[in-house]
Design a protein around this motif. Structure first.
Motif, mmCIF file in Angstrom:
data_model
loop_
_atom_site.group_PDB
_atom_site.id
_atom_site.type_symbol
_atom_site.label_atom_id
_atom_site.label_comp_id
_atom_site.label_asym_id
_atom_site.label_seq_id
_atom_site.Cartn_x
_atom_site.Cartn_y
_atom_site.Cartn_z
ATOM 1 N N GLU A 27 -17.917 -30.705 -12.748
ATOM 2 C CA GLU A 27 -18.566 -31.332 -11.531
ATOM 3 C C GLU A 27 -19.149 -31.268 -10.601
ATOM 4 N N LEU A 28 -20.801 -30.870 -10.971
ATOM 5 C CA LEU A 28 -21.504 -30.723 -9.660
ATOM 6 C C LEU A 28 -22.297 -31.054 -9.113
ATOM 7 N N ARG A 29 -22.869 -31.708 -7.990
ATOM 8 C CA ARG A 29 -23.405 -33.025 -7.524
ATOM 9 C C ARG A 29 -24.935 -31.920 -6.648
ATOM 10 N N ILE A 30 -26.299 -31.696 -6.998
ATOM 11 C CA ILE A 30 -26.697 -31.660 -6.701
ATOM 12 C C ILE A 30 -26.790 -31.945 -4.900
ATOM 13 N N ILE A 31 -27.441 -31.373 -4.124
ATOM 14 C CA ILE A 31 -27.598 -31.674 -2.896
ATOM 15 C C ILE A 31 -28.871 -32.275 -2.431
ATOM 16 N N GLY A 32 -29.518 -31.526 -2.194
ATOM 17 C CA GLY A 32 -30.714 -31.676 -2.087
ATOM 18 C C GLY A 32 -32.127 -31.445 -3.138
ATOM 19 N N ASP A 34 -35.835 -33.212 -5.472
ATOM 20 C CA ASP A 34 -35.717 -33.779 -6.276
ATOM 21 C C ASP A 34 -34.625 -34.730 -7.097
ATOM 22 N N TRP A 35 -33.566 -34.056 -7.221
ATOM 23 C CA TRP A 35 -32.486 -34.136 -7.832
ATOM 24 C C TRP A 35 -31.431 -34.651 -7.083
ATOM 25 N N ARG A 36 -31.601 -34.617 -5.956
ATOM 26 C CA ARG A 36 -30.484 -34.990 -5.209
ATOM 27 C C ARG A 36 -29.385 -36.011 -5.362
ATOM 28 N N SER A 37 -28.147 -35.591 -5.758
ATOM 29 C CA SER A 37 -27.076 -36.448 -5.872
ATOM 30 C C SER A 37 -27.179 -36.585 -7.161
ATOM 31 N N ARG A 38 -28.070 -36.323 -7.477
ATOM 32 C CA ARG A 38 -27.451 -36.286 -9.392
ATOM 33 C C ARG A 38 -26.260 -35.480 -9.558
ATOM 34 N N LYS A 39 -25.630 -35.598 -10.777
ATOM 35 C CA LYS A 39 -24.784 -35.553 -10.559
ATOM 36 C C LYS A 39 -24.667 -34.557 -12.178
ATOM 37 N N VAL A 40 -23.889 -32.860 -12.456
ATOM 38 C CA VAL A 40 -23.974 -32.697 -14.037
ATOM 39 C C VAL A 40 -22.413 -32.214 -14.496
ATOM 40 N N ARG A 41 -22.053 -31.752 -15.072
ATOM 41 C CA ARG A 41 -20.749 -31.784 -16.330
ATOM 42 C C ARG A 41 -21.005 -29.645 -16.665
ATOM 43 N N PHE A 42 -19.625 -29.437 -16.349
ATOM 44 C CA PHE A 42 -19.634 -27.666 -17.329
ATOM 45 C C PHE A 42 -18.022 -27.803 -17.514
ATOM 46 N N PRO A 43 -18.712 -26.456 -18.382
ATOM 47 C CA PRO A 43 -16.548 -26.455 -18.392
ATOM 48 C C PRO A 43 -16.112 -25.582 -17.545
ATOM 49 N N ASP A 44 -15.007 -25.716 -17.816
ATOM 50 C CA ASP A 44 -13.482 -24.970 -17.110
ATOM 51 C C ASP A 44 -13.217 -24.082 -17.938
ATOM 52 N N LEU A 73 -34.090 -16.143 -9.393
ATOM 53 C CA LEU A 73 -32.836 -15.539 -10.570
ATOM 54 C C LEU A 73 -31.259 -15.840 -10.151
ATOM 55 N N ASP A 74 -30.186 -15.590 -11.003
ATOM 56 C CA ASP A 74 -29.359 -16.374 -10.833
ATOM 57 C C ASP A 74 -28.129 -15.788 -11.602
ATOM 58 N N LEU A 75 -27.942 -14.670 -10.895
ATOM 59 C CA LEU A 75 -27.248 -13.617 -11.327
ATOM 60 C C LEU A 75 -25.533 -14.353 -11.487
ATOM 61 N N PHE A 76 -24.861 -14.248 -12.511
ATOM 62 C CA PHE A 76 -23.435 -15.234 -12.791
ATOM 63 C C PHE A 76 -23.905 -16.333 -12.218
ATOM 64 N N ALA A 77 -24.930 -17.161 -13.344
ATOM 65 C CA ALA A 77 -24.548 -18.518 -13.039
ATOM 66 C C ALA A 77 -23.547 -18.878 -13.157
ATOM 67 N N GLY A 78 -22.395 -18.597 -13.719
ATOM 68 C CA GLY A 78 -21.937 -19.629 -14.360
ATOM 69 C C GLY A 78 -21.730 -21.482 -14.373
ATOM 70 N N SER A 79 -21.854 -22.351 -13.247
ATOM 71 C CA SER A 79 -22.414 -23.979 -12.971
ATOM 72 C C SER A 79 -24.006 -23.831 -13.017
ATOM 73 N N GLY A 80 -23.948 -23.095 -12.489
ATOM 74 C CA GLY A 80 -25.979 -23.075 -11.759
ATOM 75 C C GLY A 80 -25.745 -23.291 -10.626
ATOM 76 N N ALA A 81 -24.792 -23.689 -10.140
ATOM 77 C CA ALA A 81 -25.792 -24.539 -8.433
ATOM 78 C C ALA A 81 -26.092 -24.191 -7.783
ATOM 79 N N LEU A 82 -26.670 -23.068 -7.704
ATOM 80 C CA LEU A 82 -27.672 -22.055 -6.656
ATOM 81 C C LEU A 82 -29.196 -22.297 -7.664
ATOM 82 N N GLY A 83 -28.729 -21.857 -8.582
ATOM 83 C CA GLY A 83 -30.451 -21.825 -9.770
ATOM 84 C C GLY A 83 -31.271 -23.099 -9.422
#
Length: 213
Positions: A27-32, A34-44, A73-83
């Motif tokens: 689970e990833l929580r966006i911290i800032g 428009d989507w602040r505090s929104r949570k998204v899920r991703f596979p392990d 551009l988010d390279l090796f994006a994985g969960s997409g946390a930074l993008g």
């Protein structure tokens, strides 16, 4: 971006690792933004973990005035946390690149959940993606490759030489703290750097032609 466990360096396959089935979810929580505090899920899948919230907060404080309206551009994006964080904070668009099909599918699903229309997810190895003339130049590039596989030595020249970064643009790079900072193109200047535990975080500015830092 996300941290991945080291895998066998089979360089011809991009970010090489076995195609093991996901064993759970994270689970990833966006911290800032428009989507602040929104949570998204991703596979392990492949040992991916989001860049920690404290690190993301530091990075986006560094880029506070650069993110709004930027192309990322988010390279090796994985969960997409930074993008995802960049989109939440006002980036005009983000392109995510990752070779793991499960993660790509999850990213696309999460972007639909967030109703993000200015994003693209590309399923490809980062080395093959960068080893072509850029179809566009980006304002900000995030790069957090798997550790201890020598990716930065290979990819930083391609990132610069193929025109993926705009003059005056920014490149964020993570690497093992026990290693020296990677060799970078001569027009890149280290803007900020921080080390926490096993990870070093580096933000570079690409010099504009005719302008010295």
């Amino acid at each position: 971006m996300a941290r991945r466990k080291s895998a066998r360096p089979q360089r011809n396959t991009g970010q090489s690792r076995s195609k093991a089935k996901a064993t759970g979810t994270g689970e990833l929580r966006i911290i800032g933004g428009d989507w602040r505090s929104r949570k998204v899920r991703f596979p392990d899948a492949g040992g991916v973990r989001p860049t920690p919230a404290r690190t993301r907060e530091t990075l986006f404080n560094w880029l506070n005035f650069q993110v709004p309206g930027s192309t990322c551009l988010d390279l090796f994006a994985g969960s997409g946390a930074l993008g995802l964080e960049a989109l939440s904070r006002g980036a005009s668009s983000t392109t995510f690149v990752d070779h793991t099909a499960e993660l790509v599918q999850a990213l696309r699903s999460n972007l639909r959940l967030l109703e993000a229309t200015s994003a693209e997810v590309i399923c490809a190895s980062v080395d093959s993606f960068l080893d072509q003339p850029a179809r566009q130049a980006f304002d900000i590039v995030f790069m957090d490759p798997p550790f201890r596989q020598g990716w930065l030595d290979t990819l930083l020249p391609s990132l610069s030489g193929q025109g993926w970064i705009k003059p005056g643009g920014w490149v964020y790079v993570e690497h093992e703290s026990e290693l020296a900072a990677p060799a970078t193109p001569p027009d890149w200047h280290l803007h900020r750097q921080k080390t926490a535990g096993q990870v070093s975080y580096n933000l570079y500015r690409v010099q504009e032609a005719g302008r010295s830092e």
